[in-house]
Write an enzyme that holds these catalytic residues in place. Structure first.
Site, PDB file in Angstrom:
ATOM      1  N   SER A 196       0.825  -1.209   0.000  1.00  0.00           N
ATOM      2  CA  SER A 196       0.000   0.000   0.000  1.00  0.00           C
ATOM      3  C   SER A 196       0.859   1.259   0.000  1.00  0.00           C
ATOM      4  CB  SER A 196      -0.893  -0.005   1.243  1.00  0.00           C
ATOM      5  OG  SER A 196      -1.499   1.251   1.444  1.00  0.00           O
TER       6      SER A 196
ATOM      7  N   TYR B  19      -2.258   0.083  10.037  1.00  0.00           N
ATOM      8  CA  TYR B  19      -2.439  -0.512   8.716  1.00  0.00           C
ATOM      9  C   TYR B  19      -1.161  -0.390   7.894  1.00  0.00           C
ATOM     10  CZ  TYR B  19      -3.932  -1.129   3.898  1.00  0.00           C
ATOM     11  OH  TYR B  19      -4.022  -1.555   2.588  1.00  0.00           O
TER      12      TYR B  19
END
Length: 336
Positions: A129, A155
């Site tokens: 990501s 995250y």
């Protein structure tokens, strides 16, 4: 016919990728655990086209249950390449539940890597990501930037940790790995919690749009077909370049400010947005901006879809989906 194992195949990107790989002549084995982050029915709808293809096999598996669960499910299967898309998503929720993200995104990745080692599967495409770049000041984001002090959400930390494990297995066991950092993917089937989907539904319902911060934060929005094309090219590269360990950005290289995105969604829907102002959310980064020169050189990645074009396709899908749901409701109402 090479066989690709796609984790998270019922999700937004995974379902599009499964259809693309089937069209390209792959046999696809799809895994998903139907995480309750959003409605199972939406994920089953995502899978509907692939399930009709004889070259697609689906298994409901939770990677958190360890490599033995995979071994039992895939005991008779031959796999050429693994595409690991399955993850617990969302920056905000990760701030509230960090341990869940450690388990779903890091430990589950290690379980998958261990199954691959035991099954002697050596090709891995890993979905990382843009969150790993955090609030890095230097723009655009390059893959060779130092990131140990960059992650500002659990995250992001989970994704960077998983990247480190892919390198460990490359080093120890000769895994052939391509890590791809995705940049705010959008388009048909996008998760309902993501900004574009939320904004479009609110505008269609005549409700105001929540804007966090002053609207100057920016994201490198990337249309799902462009991301999927990058994944497909990455898989082909892995299968023809043994000994690979590379990390690439799959973005659009065109950051869009939040206030401009809201205007663009309003234009696509045909409604002038009314804003509901809120402070910035914890863990959110100021800007994401991909340098995609490495991906262009390595795999021929070349995103084609403008924001306006992508939003039109998304709104068309949203309208068709909502119309179909309304028809089902009407059909279920007794007429007498």
């Amino acid at each position: 016919m090479p066989t690709a194992l796609v984790t998270g195949c019922a999700g937004f990107i995974g379902s599009h990728l499964s259809e693309r790989l089937l069209a390209d002549g792959y046999r696809v084995i799809g895994l998903d655990n139907f995480d309750p982050f959003y409605d199972r029915a939406l994920k089953l709808a995502n899978l509907s086209a692939s399930l009709k293809n004889p070259n697609f096999a689906f298994h409901e598996v939770d990677l958190r249950n360890g490599p033995s669960a995979l071994a039992a499910t895939l005991a008779t299967e031959h796999v050429d390449v693994v595409v690991h898309l399955a993850a617990k998503a969302g920056v905000g929720p990760s701030v509230r539940e960090p341990a869940a993200y450690l388990e779903a995104n890091v430990l589950s990745t290690v379980h998958l890597l261990e199954w691959m080692r035991q099954a002697e599967v050596r090709n891995l495409f890993f979905a990382s990501s843009s969150s790993v770049y955090g609030n890095t000041v230097e723009l655009p984001f390059r893959e060779d930037m130092a990131l140990l002090a960059a992650c500002i959400s659990p995250y992001a930390a989970s994704k960077l940790s998983a990247e480190q494990f892919t390198f460990t297995y490359h080093h120890l066991y000769g895994f052939n790995v391509l890590n791809a950092r995705f940049f705010t993917v959008y388009g048909p089937r996008q998760r309902p919690d993501l900004a574009i989907h939320k904004f479009a539904r609110l505008l269609r319902a005549g409700q105001p749009i929540p804007m966090y911060g002053d609207g100057s934060t920016a994201r490198d929005y990337t249309f799902v077909a462009d991301t999927v094309d990058g994944i497909a090219r990455g898989i082909a590269y892995l299968l023809t370049h043994p000994g690979t360990y590379q990390t690439i950005n799959l973005g659009n290289s065109t950051p869009i400010k939040l206030r401009d995105l809201i205007t663009a969604v309003g234009t696509a829907v045909g409604v002038v947005p009314v804003l509901d102002m809120h402070p910035m959310q914890a863990g959110d980064v100021e800007v994401t901006y991909a340098d995609i020169s490495k991906a262009r050189h390595l795999i021929g990645y070349n995103p084609q879809t403008t924001l306006a074009e992508g939003l039109q396709q998304f709104i068309r899908w949203l309208q068709e989906t909502e119309d179909a749901s309304a028809s089902l409701v009407l059909d279920s109402v007794p007429t007498s």
